[in-house]
Enzyme design. Structure first.
Site, mmCIF file in Angstrom:
data_model
loop_
_atom_site.group_PDB
_atom_site.id
_atom_site.type_symbol
_atom_site.label_atom_id
_atom_site.label_comp_id
_atom_site.label_asym_id
_atom_site.label_seq_id
_atom_site.Cartn_x
_atom_site.Cartn_y
_atom_site.Cartn_z
ATOM 1 N N GLU A 1 39.076 -23.977 -23.989
ATOM 2 C CA GLU A 1 37.857 -23.509 -23.317
ATOM 3 C C GLU A 1 36.746 -24.545 -23.374
ATOM 4 O O GLU A 1 36.064 -24.792 -22.391
ATOM 5 C CB GLU A 1 37.322 -22.252 -24.016
ATOM 6 C CG GLU A 1 38.114 -21.007 -23.777
ATOM 7 C CD GLU A 1 37.392 -19.777 -24.324
ATOM 8 O OE1 GLU A 1 37.225 -19.698 -25.554
ATOM 9 O OE2 GLU A 1 37.012 -18.908 -23.539
ATOM 10 N N HIS B 1 62.179 -23.452 -31.565
ATOM 11 C CA HIS B 1 62.765 -22.799 -30.387
ATOM 12 C C HIS B 1 62.201 -23.358 -29.083
ATOM 13 O O HIS B 1 62.299 -22.713 -28.044
ATOM 14 C CB HIS B 1 62.548 -21.286 -30.465
ATOM 15 C CG HIS B 1 63.193 -20.674 -31.660
ATOM 16 N ND1 HIS B 1 64.565 -20.594 -31.808
ATOM 17 C CD2 HIS B 1 62.662 -20.158 -32.803
ATOM 18 C CE1 HIS B 1 64.847 -20.033 -32.974
ATOM 19 N NE2 HIS B 1 63.713 -19.764 -33.596
ATOM 20 N N LYS C 1 40.092 -21.776 -28.151
ATOM 21 C CA LYS C 1 38.740 -22.350 -28.265
ATOM 22 C C LYS C 1 38.745 -23.811 -27.817
ATOM 23 O O LYS C 1 37.843 -24.244 -27.118
ATOM 24 C CB LYS C 1 38.220 -22.284 -29.708
ATOM 25 C CG LYS C 1 37.700 -20.970 -30.210
ATOM 26 C CD LYS C 1 36.385 -20.498 -29.654
ATOM 27 C CE LYS C 1 36.624 -19.586 -28.489
ATOM 28 N NZ LYS C 1 36.805 -18.197 -28.792
ATOM 29 N N ARG D 1 26.530 -15.801 -18.653
ATOM 30 C CA ARG D 1 27.705 -15.128 -18.117
ATOM 31 C C ARG D 1 28.694 -16.119 -17.501
ATOM 32 O O ARG D 1 29.849 -15.765 -17.249
ATOM 33 C CB ARG D 1 27.276 -14.111 -17.055
ATOM 34 C CG ARG D 1 26.383 -13.023 -17.600
ATOM 35 C CD ARG D 1 25.696 -12.267 -16.491
ATOM 36 N NE ARG D 1 26.606 -11.461 -15.726
ATOM 37 C CZ ARG D 1 26.908 -10.198 -15.979
ATOM 38 N NH1 ARG D 1 26.357 -9.595 -16.997
ATOM 39 N NH2 ARG D 1 27.741 -9.522 -15.217
ATOM 40 N N LYS E 1 31.327 -15.082 -19.098
ATOM 41 C CA LYS E 1 31.155 -14.363 -20.351
ATOM 42 C C LYS E 1 31.679 -12.941 -20.239
ATOM 43 O O LYS E 1 32.289 -12.418 -21.157
ATOM 44 C CB LYS E 1 29.670 -14.353 -20.734
ATOM 45 C CG LYS E 1 29.371 -13.718 -22.081
ATOM 46 C CD LYS E 1 29.919 -14.569 -23.202
ATOM 47 C CE LYS E 1 29.784 -13.946 -24.571
ATOM 48 N NZ LYS E 1 30.670 -14.581 -25.551
ATOM 49 N N CYS F 1 29.525 -13.324 -12.093
ATOM 50 C CA CYS F 1 28.274 -13.407 -11.338
ATOM 51 C C CYS F 1 27.176 -12.583 -12.003
ATOM 52 O O CYS F 1 27.439 -11.559 -12.626
ATOM 53 C CB CYS F 1 28.463 -12.853 -9.936
ATOM 54 S SG CYS F 1 29.792 -13.624 -9.044
ATOM 55 N N GLU G 1 43.892 -18.475 -31.440
ATOM 56 C CA GLU G 1 42.444 -18.519 -31.183
ATOM 57 C C GLU G 1 41.935 -19.967 -31.227
ATOM 58 O O GLU G 1 41.100 -20.362 -30.410
ATOM 59 C CB GLU G 1 41.724 -17.628 -32.207
ATOM 60 C CG GLU G 1 40.204 -17.718 -32.228
ATOM 61 C CD GLU G 1 39.524 -17.281 -30.941
ATOM 62 O OE1 GLU G 1 40.206 -16.827 -30.010
ATOM 63 O OE2 GLU G 1 38.287 -17.432 -30.851
ATOM 64 N N TRP H 1 29.971 -16.901 -9.832
ATOM 65 C CA TRP H 1 31.196 -17.366 -10.463
ATOM 66 C C TRP H 1 32.276 -17.186 -9.403
ATOM 67 O O TRP H 1 32.645 -16.068 -9.069
ATOM 68 C CB TRP H 1 31.485 -16.531 -11.710
ATOM 69 C CG TRP H 1 32.655 -16.996 -12.501
ATOM 70 C CD1 TRP H 1 32.678 -18.013 -13.409
ATOM 71 C CD2 TRP H 1 33.981 -16.442 -12.480
ATOM 72 N NE1 TRP H 1 33.946 -18.126 -13.941
ATOM 73 C CE2 TRP H 1 34.766 -17.179 -13.402
ATOM 74 C CE3 TRP H 1 34.591 -15.397 -11.781
ATOM 75 C CZ2 TRP H 1 36.107 -16.907 -13.626
ATOM 76 C CZ3 TRP H 1 35.932 -15.130 -12.011
ATOM 77 C CH2 TRP H 1 36.667 -15.882 -12.927
ATOM 78 N N ASN I 1 28.396 -9.032 -7.076
ATOM 79 C CA ASN I 1 29.277 -9.367 -8.197
ATOM 80 C C ASN I 1 30.531 -8.527 -8.035
ATOM 81 O O ASN I 1 30.429 -7.326 -7.790
ATOM 82 C CB ASN I 1 28.572 -9.033 -9.526
ATOM 83 C CG ASN I 1 29.476 -9.253 -10.741
ATOM 84 O OD1 ASN I 1 30.505 -9.911 -10.639
ATOM 85 N ND2 ASN I 1 29.083 -8.697 -11.872
ATOM 86 N N GLY I 2 31.708 -9.137 -8.190
ATOM 87 C CA GLY I 2 32.954 -8.378 -8.076
ATOM 88 C C GLY I 2 33.790 -8.875 -6.915
ATOM 89 O O GLY I 2 33.605 -9.992 -6.429
HETATM 90 O O1 M6R Z 1 34.071 -9.182 -23.536
HETATM 91 P P1 M6R Z 1 35.508 -9.205 -23.996
HETATM 92 O O2 M6R Z 1 35.619 -9.323 -25.480
HETATM 93 O O3 M6R Z 1 36.290 -8.036 -23.463
HETATM 94 O O4 M6R Z 1 36.101 -10.504 -23.344
HETATM 95 C C1 M6R Z 1 37.457 -10.806 -23.446
HETATM 96 C C2 M6R Z 1 37.734 -12.249 -23.064
HETATM 97 O O5 M6R Z 1 37.322 -12.489 -21.748
HETATM 98 C C3 M6R Z 1 36.998 -13.233 -23.987
HETATM 99 O O6 M6R Z 1 37.317 -13.020 -25.318
HETATM 100 C C4 M6R Z 1 37.343 -14.667 -23.595
HETATM 101 O O7 M6R Z 1 38.665 -14.957 -23.896
HETATM 102 C C5 M6R Z 1 36.375 -15.632 -24.290
HETATM 103 N N1 M6R Z 1 36.003 -16.651 -23.368
HETATM 104 C C6 M6R Z 1 36.933 -16.252 -25.503
HETATM 105 O O8 M6R Z 1 36.140 -17.252 -26.030
#
Ligand code: M6R
Length: 609
Positions: free
Chosen positions: A488, A504, A485, A27, A604, A2, A481, A74, A98-99
């Protein structure tokens, strides 16, 4: 996560709130809303989905209120629908949050018994009724806040405005960041300095437990959610100079992918002196010779950067390295030696709740704790014993790209620094590694030029049900990674695996429909990776092989596509190969028409656990 904005302006506030909310879009959010005053009374507007829907609603009104709050939500508690969007309101006040209020169920039950009716599924609504309850009992606004805030458990940032009080805004922070901005006759509150960038660069950060009473001309800050005042230092925000702009690009993420040669160079140049071929000595840094054990705990992409770093710190510096995801580490109560242990937390935002909790845990245990962080004004940067900057610049695309490669660049440099201090690399090796790293921007540029053939690979993926990524050694975390990606951005299911683990279990998935992306520079792991690729070929898997010229010449299996990268020194291969997996995910998302910069459900800066 948020985003919060609050403004006490000299001018109509709605355009300012909307401008700030656009800056908070990066964010991640699924609904939005604002509250302001109209003819002295509180009014609010909310909409599901993107800000454009809120804008459409607002177009029907001419609002001239000068004080207001805004929010991008969010969803945590309750579906992302208009009814649950913030601000939440009573006749007396409007609040954005937020939170997570962890004891919301208990408070909700208590307030329901008193006759309060809940209209949303959110945890936030308890704040509305709690403060309202104090006000209807005759408490002043300040007393109402002092009574209510200590009753809230969990992590929260709040901003409130009150009926009939156009010169007042109250904010509170317990966890997620909040920044106060000081303007000329105007005051602001925001989730980060980016939101306030067009208004002011004079800011101060609220600390955990702080709450603040803002008027058009002043900010009075109290600490420990109590009645004692405290001063928080005003600083000039470097991020205020930053304008959120995609330039000529369609997406921030694409711009950020293309920025990587320059950005990675910038990071490397901070740590390495290319002229002398030496690592730069860092002021007030770590005495690496007294460290024998390195502990990493981070999340998501940042976690994968530490999986690569494990190889570097083990091989170059002879350190024993443990890697954890922060959400596991924080609740394991791991035994840690305060002697010879360094805990390092890698984070783009510097605000990730789980990573921050691990940093605090290690500090409490007396373990030397450093952060490798991109946002220099973040909570982690302010709380760590030692800060190693990532220097990637603001990253707006929710999916991390340039922050990841810059994290790798910073971690490779630190591993060299550690090796040098511990005498595990010679001067000659130091020079050769530094000069190899100096070549990274050039090789990233060459990898970027492969975009047309990578886009062709993406066309092969769009019909897939699932995609497997394989790699060994430092290419294993790059496989992880790559899969992250793709998930996501394109919402396709993807898994990253250590190539040796294929037999395995995941080999059961392989048939003629399954694309398998193999990350395989011609390095010491190459032959083994090829053997695993043979196992895929034998079962009809559709192999996409990312390698270099030597690798392409040596591979004996039939591939659907082979992406051939320049031969690069082993230390920089994970950085350069990352470019390919980023572009694969990007183009697949573009072809599938998903929201590249703000993928669904993602945030974010993940300030809740
Ligand atoms: O701000 P941070 O690097 O601590 O964030 C960690 C993860 O939330 C962040 O890397 C997330 O996995 C991204 N969406 C990856 O693209």
């Amino acid at each position: 996560m948020c985003g919060i904005i609050g403004i006490l302006a000299k001018r109509p506030v709605v355009p300012l709130l909307m401008d700030a909310l656009k800056r908070l879009e990066y964010r991640g959010y699924d609904s939005a809303g604002i509250a302001t005053f109209e003819k002295g009374h509180l009014v609010r507007f909310r909409a599901e989905g993107k800000l454009v829907h809120l804008e459409e609603k607002l177009n029907n009104y001419s609002l001239d209120g000068k004080t207001g709050i805004g929010h991008t939500r969010w969803a945590t508690h309750g579906a992302p629908i208009e009814r649950n969007a913030h601000p939440h309101m009573s006749k007396q006040l409007a609040v954005v949050h937020n939170g997570i209020i962890e004891n919301f169920a208990e408070l909700r039950a208590e307030l329901k018994k008193k006759g309060y009716v809940f209209n949303t599924d959110t945890d936030t609504e308890v704040v509305v009724h709690l403060v309202t309850d104090a006000l209807v009992k005759g408490k002043t606004l300040i007393e109402a806040m002092q009574d209510s805030l200590p009753r809230l458990q969990g992590a929260f940032a709040l901003a409130l405005i009150f009926e009939g009080q156009e010169d007042l805004l109250i904010a509170a922070r317990q966890g997620p960041p909040l920044v106060i901005g000081y303007g000329k006759g105007e005051m602001y509150i925001g989730s980060d300095a980016i939101a306030l960038a067009p208004f002011t660069d004079r800011i101060s950060y609220l600390e955990d437990g702080d709450w603040a009473v803002l008027t058009h001309k002043s900010a009075t800050i109290y600490y420990s959610m109590g009645s004692k005042q405290v001063k928080r230092e005003q600083t000039k925000s470097s991020r205020s100079a930053f304008l959120v702009s995609k330039g000529d690009h369609r997406y921030f993420m694409y711009k950020e992918i293309l920025e990587q040669p320059e950005v990675v160079f910038h990071t490397l140049a901070h740590y390495l002196d290319f002229a002398s071929g030496k690592v730069r000595l860092q002021k007030d840094s770590i005495d690496w010779s007294s460290v024998s054990c390195l502990v990493f705990a981070c999340c998501g992409t940042a976690y994968y950067s530490t999986l690569v770093a494990k190889y570097w710190f083990e091989n170059l510096a002879g350190l024993s390295v443990s890697n954890d995801v922060a959400s596991e580490f924080r609740y394991r109560d791991p035994p840690l030696s305060v002697y010879q242990t360094l805990a390092l937390f890698v984070s783009q935002s510097g605000e990730t709740a789980d990573t921050l909790a691990c940093l605090r845990y290690c500090k409490r245990k007396g373990v030397q704790s450093g952060v490798v962080v991109n946002v220099s004004e973040s909570t982690m940067a302010r709380e760590a014993n030692i800060v190693f900057p990532i220097l990637a610049g603001p990253e707006i695309g929710v999916a991390s790209t340039k922050a990841f490669t810059s994290q790798l660049a910073a971690l490779a440099s630190l591993a060299l620094m550690a090796g040098k201090a511990r005498g595990t690399i010679s001067k000659k090796q130091e020079r050769s590694f530094v000069m190899a790293l100096a070549e990274t921007p050039r090789y990233i540029n060459q990898a970027l030029k492969l975009e047309p053939s990578i886009e062709a690979v993406s066309r092969e993926l769009i019909a897939a049900k699932s995609v497997l990524y394989l790699g060994r050694g430092t290419s294993y975390p790059i496989a992880l990674e790559g899969a992250l990606k793709l998930k996501e951005l394109s919402y396709l299911h993807a898994e990253g695996y250590a190539a040796g683990e294929l037999k395995h279990g995941p080999i059961a998935l392989i048939d003629e429909t399954m694309p398998v992306i193999v990350v395989a520079p011609y390095d010491r792991w190459f032959e083994k990776t090829v053997s695993n690729t043979q196992e895929v070929a034998a079962r009809g898997g559709r192999i996409i092989f990312i390698t270099d010229k030597k690798g392409a010449a040596a591979i004996s299996v039939k591939t659907l596509a082979t992406i051939v990268i320049s031969e690069v020194p082993e230390i920089i291969a994970p950085i350069v190969y990352t470019i390919c997996v980023q572009l694969i995910a990007y183009h697949t998302a573009v072809l599938l028409g998903t929201d590249v910069d703000q993928p669904r459900n993602l945030a974010k800066s993940v300030t809740v656990e």
